[in-house]
Scaffold this active site. Structure first.
Site, mmCIF file in Angstrom:
data_model
loop_
_atom_site.group_PDB
_atom_site.id
_atom_site.type_symbol
_atom_site.label_atom_id
_atom_site.label_comp_id
_atom_site.label_asym_id
_atom_site.label_seq_id
_atom_site.Cartn_x
_atom_site.Cartn_y
_atom_site.Cartn_z
ATOM 1 N NE ARG A 49 2.001 25.736 68.473
ATOM 2 C CZ ARG A 49 1.956 26.337 69.617
ATOM 3 N NH1 ARG A 49 1.073 26.344 70.387
ATOM 4 N NH2 ARG A 49 3.434 26.540 70.402
ATOM 5 N NE ARG A 51 5.102 30.213 77.273
ATOM 6 C CZ ARG A 51 4.334 30.691 78.121
ATOM 7 N NH1 ARG A 51 4.495 31.722 78.814
ATOM 8 N NH2 ARG A 51 3.182 30.101 77.990
ATOM 9 C CB THR A 52 5.208 29.552 69.855
ATOM 10 O OG1 THR A 52 5.507 28.643 70.758
ATOM 11 C CG2 THR A 52 5.736 29.351 68.505
ATOM 12 C CG HIS A 62 7.099 23.257 69.526
ATOM 13 N ND1 HIS A 62 7.432 24.298 68.575
ATOM 14 C CD2 HIS A 62 6.301 23.826 70.556
ATOM 15 C CE1 HIS A 62 6.989 25.408 69.296
ATOM 16 N NE2 HIS A 62 6.334 25.228 70.254
ATOM 17 C CE LYS A 111 -15.909 32.859 55.675
ATOM 18 N NZ LYS A 111 -15.309 33.797 54.853
#
Lengths: 298, 155
Positions: free
Chosen positions: A100, A50-51, A128, A79
């Site tokens: 995120r 969703r986000t 959030h 890496k």
């Protein structure tokens, strides 16, 4: 430059302003608010449907474009590159970064190295803020936020959405009812902070004892990954479930929200009741994130 | 060398050059040494007095370190566990500088965040940062509130 990192950084007037702007985007009253020459980098180092999709949709609806990294495995982090270096590099590509990340504080760190605005799209068990804005937006569609009774149910210990929302609601004179299985209660320091902000916080052992007093019931998922074994997870996960039977006698205006994805906490039969608002809530992610993206890149 | 009468209490030698840290919170002297990186394998000449009577504090600790003058950042660290401490810089047996410790509003790179999920506990090129509040140390990255055992987390 204007970063969106934590609800703690925002005052009530900031929240109200962003919610008003989201309303303008939803109703199409901001046709001149475009980002046609802008590019947003969506850096998602944790799973998200969703986000991530709502940020991408929001950018597209504003006429802008987005580039994305969808997992750690697909990035140079495998890496050994630091997040700080990734952010410095991506700052050279995009006009804003939406991040995120599994580590708490990652967005704050990113804002220190970025030369473009950073929007926190969830950092570990931390914050959030864009989810909180769409939660507030959804409540405000039906009722004034001031002075209502809100119940937070579920994993309040690790649930970043619950932490952010509780802090935001403390700016609106809300009475907060916390309902959590043993061991997953709201962290004491957050409860203390809420009370210092003047919020009335009432702790409950089960949802049955409070559901008839609520205007909003915010249900969260128990996060399976926090438990040492599946048996202990299921013991806790089955400790609450919202069913149509449980909803008899609740206030007419009760609104059930959930940041989704759900994992059994809400019986699908609840979806057809007038109380279920979680899919509208998810849909509201688009205008709210349009407002955020426009605000930081305008 | 000067001495107080043994029947009057403390006997402790003055130092020629170095630092005397007085009015340390009772019981914190060994943590002060740890903060300063002084261990059994380092070579400083030390005098340590713990739980000595103090008119002002009831009980206090005192540490004398010969041939070492504390830097400001070291003093800041001591402030976290001994906010009433007094630092006396000694040169040629004389106190040439006397200062209290001061807790800064923000401390950087001094305390490790106890939250294993905090971004400052990774290989990122940032120092930890805490806001000093009356109720504890607030991590400016992950919002963790460190209230107890601060000495355990000093880097």
């Amino acid at each position: 430059m204007y970063h969106i990192i934590s609800i703690r950084d925002l005052e009530r007037k900031d929240l109200d302003y962003l919610l008003d702007r989201a309303r303008e985007f939803e109703t199409g009253n901001c046709r001149s608010c475009r980002l046609e020459d802008k590019l947003a980098a969506l850096l998602f180092f944790e799973p998200s449907t969703r986000t991530r999709m709502s940020f991408a949709t929001a950018m597209a609806r504003l006429g802008g474009r987005s580039i994305s990294v969808d997992s750690v495995e697909a990035s140079s982090i495998v890496k050994g590159e630091t997040l700080a270096d990734t952010i410095r590099v991506v700052s050279g590509y995009a006009d804003a970064i939406v991040l995120r990340h599994p580590k708490e504080g990652a967005a704050r760190l990113a804002s220190e190295f970025a030369t473009v605005p950073v929007i926190n799209a969830g950092d570990g068990a931390g914050q959030h803020p864009s989810q909180t804005l769409l939660d507030l937006y959804t409540i405000r569609q039906s009722m004034p936020v001031d002075g209502i009774d809100v119940g937070l149910l579920g994993d309040l210990r690790y649930g970043r959405t619950a932490h952010s929302l509780a802090l935001a609601l403390s700016l609106y004179g809300v009475t907060l009812h916390t309902i959590a299985p043993g061991g997953l209660e709201m962290p004491a320091n957050i409860t203390l902070e809420l009370r210092e902000r003047g919020m009335e916080v009432i702790e409950h052992e089960n949802v049955e004892e409070v559901i008839r007093d609520l205007d909003v019931l915010y249900v969260t998922r128990i996060q399976r990954e926090r438990f040492p074994d599946s048996a202990s997870f299921y013991n806790v996960a089955s400790s609450y479930r919202i069913t149509p039977d449980l909803l008899s006698g609740v206030r007419d205006n009760l609104m059930i929200l959930h940041p989704l994805p759900r994992a059994g906490e809400i019986d699908p039969a609840v979806d057809n009741t007038p109380y279920a608002r979680y899919f509208e809530q998810a849909k509201n992610g688009v205008p709210v994130r349009m407002a955020l993206l426009h605000e930081v890149m305008k | 060398m000067t001495k107080k009468d043994p029947s009057g209490g403390l006997i402790i030698s003055p130092i020629k050059n170095g630092t005397v840290i007085d009015h340390i919170t009772a019981g914190e002297a060994l943590n002060v040494l740890r903060i300063l990186g002084i261990t059994g394998s380092t070579r400083e000449c030390l005098s340590i007095a713990t739980n000595v009577r103090s008119k002002r504090m009831g009980r206090k600790d005192v540490v004398k370190i010969e041939n070492r003058e504390l830097r400001t950042e070291e003093v800041d660290r001591i402030a976290l566990i001994a906010p009433q401490a007094k630092i006396n810089i000694i040169r040629d047996f004389r106190v040439v500088e006397k200062k209290g410790v001061e807790i800064p509003e923000i401390i950087r790179g001094v305390v490790r965040c106890p939250n294993p999920g905090c971004i400052t506990n990774t290989n990122e090129p940032v120092a930890s940062a805490f806001e000093v509040l009356p109720k504890g140390l607030h991590c400016l990255y992950c919002d963790w509130l460190l209230k107890d055992d601060i000495a355990e987390h000093i880097i």
